[in-house]
Scaffold this active site. Structure first.
Site, PDB file in Angstrom:
ATOM      1  N   LYS A 158      27.287  66.289  42.909  1.00  0.00           N
ATOM      2  CA  LYS A 158      28.743  66.240  42.755  1.00  0.00           C
ATOM      3  C   LYS A 158      29.103  66.459  41.287  1.00  0.00           C
ATOM      4  O   LYS A 158      28.425  65.948  40.402  1.00  0.00           O
ATOM      5  CB  LYS A 158      29.295  64.879  43.209  1.00  0.00           C
ATOM      6  CG  LYS A 158      29.068  64.582  44.691  1.00  0.00           C
ATOM      7  CD  LYS A 158      29.724  63.264  45.100  1.00  0.00           C
ATOM      8  CE  LYS A 158      29.558  63.001  46.589  1.00  0.00           C
ATOM      9  NZ  LYS A 158      30.221  61.737  47.013  1.00  0.00           N
ATOM     10  N   GLU A 275      38.076  54.272  46.929  1.00  0.00           N
ATOM     11  CA  GLU A 275      37.578  54.996  48.104  1.00  0.00           C
ATOM     12  C   GLU A 275      36.140  54.585  48.384  1.00  0.00           C
ATOM     13  O   GLU A 275      35.313  54.587  47.471  1.00  0.00           O
ATOM     14  CB  GLU A 275      37.555  56.501  47.844  1.00  0.00           C
ATOM     15  CG  GLU A 275      38.884  57.176  47.714  1.00  0.00           C
ATOM     16  CD  GLU A 275      38.718  58.706  47.670  1.00  0.00           C
ATOM     17  OE1 GLU A 275      39.731  59.382  47.566  1.00  0.00           O
ATOM     18  OE2 GLU A 275      37.573  59.209  47.735  1.00  0.00           O
ATOM     19  N   GLU A 288      34.864  56.833  44.915  1.00  0.00           N
ATOM     20  CA  GLU A 288      35.709  57.245  43.791  1.00  0.00           C
ATOM     21  C   GLU A 288      36.877  56.285  43.704  1.00  0.00           C
ATOM     22  O   GLU A 288      37.226  55.636  44.682  1.00  0.00           O
ATOM     23  CB  GLU A 288      36.326  58.642  44.026  1.00  0.00           C
ATOM     24  CG  GLU A 288      35.346  59.774  44.041  1.00  0.00           C
ATOM     25  CD  GLU A 288      35.998  61.118  44.393  1.00  0.00           C
ATOM     26  OE1 GLU A 288      37.245  61.206  44.389  1.00  0.00           O
ATOM     27  OE2 GLU A 288      35.244  62.055  44.654  1.00  0.00           O
ATOM     28  N   ARG A 292      46.276  56.569  40.970  1.00  0.00           N
ATOM     29  CA  ARG A 292      47.648  57.037  41.179  1.00  0.00           C
ATOM     30  C   ARG A 292      48.197  56.425  42.467  1.00  0.00           C
ATOM     31  O   ARG A 292      47.458  55.836  43.245  1.00  0.00           O
ATOM     32  CB  ARG A 292      47.631  58.555  41.345  1.00  0.00           C
ATOM     33  CG  ARG A 292      46.766  58.985  42.541  1.00  0.00           C
ATOM     34  CD  ARG A 292      46.960  60.414  42.975  1.00  0.00           C
ATOM     35  NE  ARG A 292      46.272  60.689  44.220  1.00  0.00           N
ATOM     36  CZ  ARG A 292      44.998  61.032  44.345  1.00  0.00           C
ATOM     37  NH1 ARG A 292      44.244  61.148  43.255  1.00  0.00           N
ATOM     38  NH2 ARG A 292      44.469  61.254  45.538  1.00  0.00           N
TER      39      ARG A 292
HETATM   40  C1  MV4 Z   1      29.795  62.059  50.359  1.00  0.00           C
HETATM   41  C2  MV4 Z   1      29.520  62.247  51.731  1.00  0.00           C
HETATM   42  C3  MV4 Z   1      28.315  61.783  52.214  1.00  0.00           C
HETATM   43  N1  MV4 Z   1      27.442  61.187  51.381  1.00  0.00           N
HETATM   44  N2  MV4 Z   1      28.894  61.454  49.581  1.00  0.00           N
HETATM   45  C4  MV4 Z   1      33.939  64.410  50.245  1.00  0.00           C
HETATM   46  C5  MV4 Z   1      35.108  64.164  49.358  1.00  0.00           C
HETATM   47  C6  MV4 Z   1      34.579  63.484  48.160  1.00  0.00           C
HETATM   48  N3  MV4 Z   1      35.469  62.437  47.756  1.00  0.00           N
HETATM   49  C7  MV4 Z   1      33.249  62.970  48.568  1.00  0.00           C
HETATM   50  N4  MV4 Z   1      32.971  63.482  49.879  1.00  0.00           N
HETATM   51  C8  MV4 Z   1      31.854  63.100  50.553  1.00  0.00           C
HETATM   52  N5  MV4 Z   1      30.923  62.464  49.820  1.00  0.00           N
HETATM   53  C9  MV4 Z   1      27.747  61.036  50.087  1.00  0.00           C
HETATM   54  N6  MV4 Z   1      26.857  60.472  49.294  1.00  0.00           N
HETATM   55  C10 MV4 Z   1      30.475  62.884  52.518  1.00  0.00           C
HETATM   56  C11 MV4 Z   1      31.644  63.330  51.931  1.00  0.00           C
HETATM   57  C12 MV4 Z   1      32.571  63.980  52.812  1.00  0.00           C
HETATM   58  C13 MV4 Z   1      33.775  63.393  53.155  1.00  0.00           C
HETATM   59  C14 MV4 Z   1      34.177  62.172  52.605  1.00  0.00           C
HETATM   60  C15 MV4 Z   1      35.368  61.616  52.934  1.00  0.00           C
HETATM   61  C16 MV4 Z   1      36.196  62.256  53.827  1.00  0.00           C
HETATM   62  C17 MV4 Z   1      35.844  63.457  54.379  1.00  0.00           C
HETATM   63  C18 MV4 Z   1      34.630  64.050  54.043  1.00  0.00           C
HETATM   64  C19 MV4 Z   1      34.278  65.270  54.617  1.00  0.00           C
HETATM   65  C20 MV4 Z   1      33.079  65.828  54.274  1.00  0.00           C
HETATM   66  C21 MV4 Z   1      32.233  65.199  53.368  1.00  0.00           C
END
Ligand code: MV4
Length: 450
Positions: A158, A275, A288, A292
């Site tokens: 990321k 989050e 995260e 805001r």
């Molecule tokens: C992740 C995850 C699975 N494992 N991190 C997507 C948005 C960003 N804020 C982080 N995201 C994700 N991080 C780990 N370690 C899956 C996602 C993710 C996701 C997260 C929240 C809502 C929708 C999503 C759709 C795809 C992937």
């Protein structure tokens, strides 16, 4: 309390902020780009100032123009809303430097949480469970390989300057990690001017659950429970609900406490959102922090009966929070639908243009947050959200039923909208029984969901 506040945004959130100000007896100054010159909501404000041409970079992102408008009109406070300058630490600092109250968190908290690797470090130090992964940014490929070996594949790279899904890369094995590391750093450098990456283990079939917090300048921090935001497509939320269908009161108390402790640990003030990803075993892991007001804040307002925007303004005016955690009671259920002018048949391409008819539903438990009226022309320069429908009721099934009826009675002509998809979601067995995760909607649309 402030006499006059500048609303540094457009659209439905500008309307929401103006409403909160009227309730508090504060005069408002709206700013607008030439593309929004005839936006009906400008009349709701006491004054209006044009801040530049259509392009956001020249208007809603134009710090000098907005600061000048605030100065010119004698505003004592400024609310940035979300998007645009809503999480810009430099802007927050410049507002404060001009002796104007910033309705938001301290610039340092914005900057710290804006660096996602730094946010992870800070949360870990505050004893918040974080997703297994690297402590900070990954220096080189050998560090990445070692970290992936520790947590196990698949892993996600990321961008530390990213967030909300921008600049992520999924790697299933060493070869993909080697290639992904180089590509993702180049992409991050291009997109954010910061090549820094961090690495996390992938949580599969997880749910996106976020906690709303409010913190004042006297050390009082409360949480307002969680919102369930797993119904998304390509990181665009279609609906959110509160409470989450999978959170019980003991989990809520546990993770709510974690969220308030974390906010206190970083000296946070104003409204903020932590989050989390909820793993299949029910554990939540910090992902995260959003520093805001969020689009989906109304569902929390409906189940807590707390005016979050009003609270932000009072906090910025140095008022203490009038409530303690025990005073926060959750009651009933709420679902928000983001009504976007998009064409589902064209891969959800924005569909701006003239809204010939706009007749929102009314009735008990129905709230509409919008800047739109019949005859409004959606400019093509900004986002495609034209309204939020918020439906609340005594429990989840009653609320779903009321939402079906509200969506069926929402008449919008002239542009295509997300409403038909949202109606379809409400009739899916796995939505009705609460059995969904962050990839459920995409599986459904791909025809891969039973
Ligand atoms: C992740 C995850 C699975 N494992 N991190 C997507 C948005 C960003 N804020 C982080 N995201 C994700 N991080 C780990 N370690 C899956 C996602 C993710 C996701 C997260 C929240 C809502 C929708 C999503 C759709 C795809 C992937």
């Amino acid at each position: 309390m402030f006499r006059k506040l500048l609303v540094a945004n457009r659209g439905e959130v500008a309307v929401r902020i103006i409403r909160a100000c009227s309730d508090l007896g504060i005069e408002t100054v709206a700013v607008y780009s030439t593309a929004d010159a005839d936006s009906p909501h400008l009349e709701m404000a006491d004054q209006r100032v044009c801040i530049g041409p259509a392009a956001a970079a020249s208007s809603y992102l134009n710090m000098d123009a907005i600061l000048q408008a605030a100065e010119q009109t004698g505003c004592q406070a400024l609310h940035p809303g979300f998007g645009f300058l809503g999480e810009n630490a430099l802007f927050a600092a410049r507002v404060r430097q001009q002796q104007i109250a910033w309705v938001g968190p301290p610039p340092l908290a914005i900057a710290r949480m804006g660096d996602k690797a730094e946010a992870r470090r800070a949360m870990k130090a505050a004893k918040v469970p974080t997703i297994p992964g690297t402590e900070g940014i990954v220096e080189d490929i050998d560090v990445a390989l070692a970290a992936a070996g520790d947590v196990g594949y698949p892993v996600l790279l990321k961008a530390t300057a990213g967030g909300g899904g921008k600049g992520m890369r999924l790697c299933h094995d060493e070869a993909e990690l080697r290639q992904g590391f180089v590509e993702a750093s180049i992409e991050a450098e291009k997109a954010f001017g910061n090549a820094g990456l961090y690495l996390e283990k992938v949580l599969v079939n997880a749910r996106h659950i976020e906690f709303q917090v409010l913190a004042d300048h006297y050390g009082n921090v409360v949480h307002l429970g969680e919102r369930e935001c797993s119904v998304q497509r390509r990181h665009q939320k279609l609906l959110e609900e509160a409470p989450s269908p999978v959170m019980g009161s003991s989990d809520r108390a546990k993770y709510g406490h974690v969220a308030t402790q974390a906010a206190a640990a970083i000296g946070y003030t104003s409204a903020g959102t932590m989050e989390f990803l909820r793993d299949k075993d029910g554990s939540l892991y910090f992902m995260e922090m959003n520093t805001r007001l969020q689009v989906e804040h109304p569902i929390t307002e409906m189940v807590t009966d707390i005016d979050i925007v009003g609270a932000q303004i009072r906090i910025a005016a140095n008022e203490p929070l009038p409530i303690r955690q025990i005073d926060v009671e959750l009651e009933g259920h709420a679902i928000e639908f983001r009504i976007n002018a998009e064409d589902p048949d064209l891969d959800f391409k924005p569909d701006p243009g003239l809204i010939e008819v706009f007749e929102p539903p009314t009735g008990q438990g129905v709230r509409i947050d919008t800047h739109v009226r019949s005859g409004y022309r959606i400019p093509p320069f900004y986002d495609s959200m034209i309204a939020k429908l918020i439906v609340s009721g005594p429990d989840r099934s009653t609320t779903i039923e009321a939402a079906r009826s509200a969506l069926a009675n929402f008449r919008i002509e002239g542009v295509k909208t997300t409403i038909p998809l949202q109606q379809r979601i409400l009739n899916e067995a796995n939505f009705i029984n609460g059995n969904y995760d962050t990839s459920w909607l995409e599986r459904l649309l791909a025809g891969k969901e039973a």
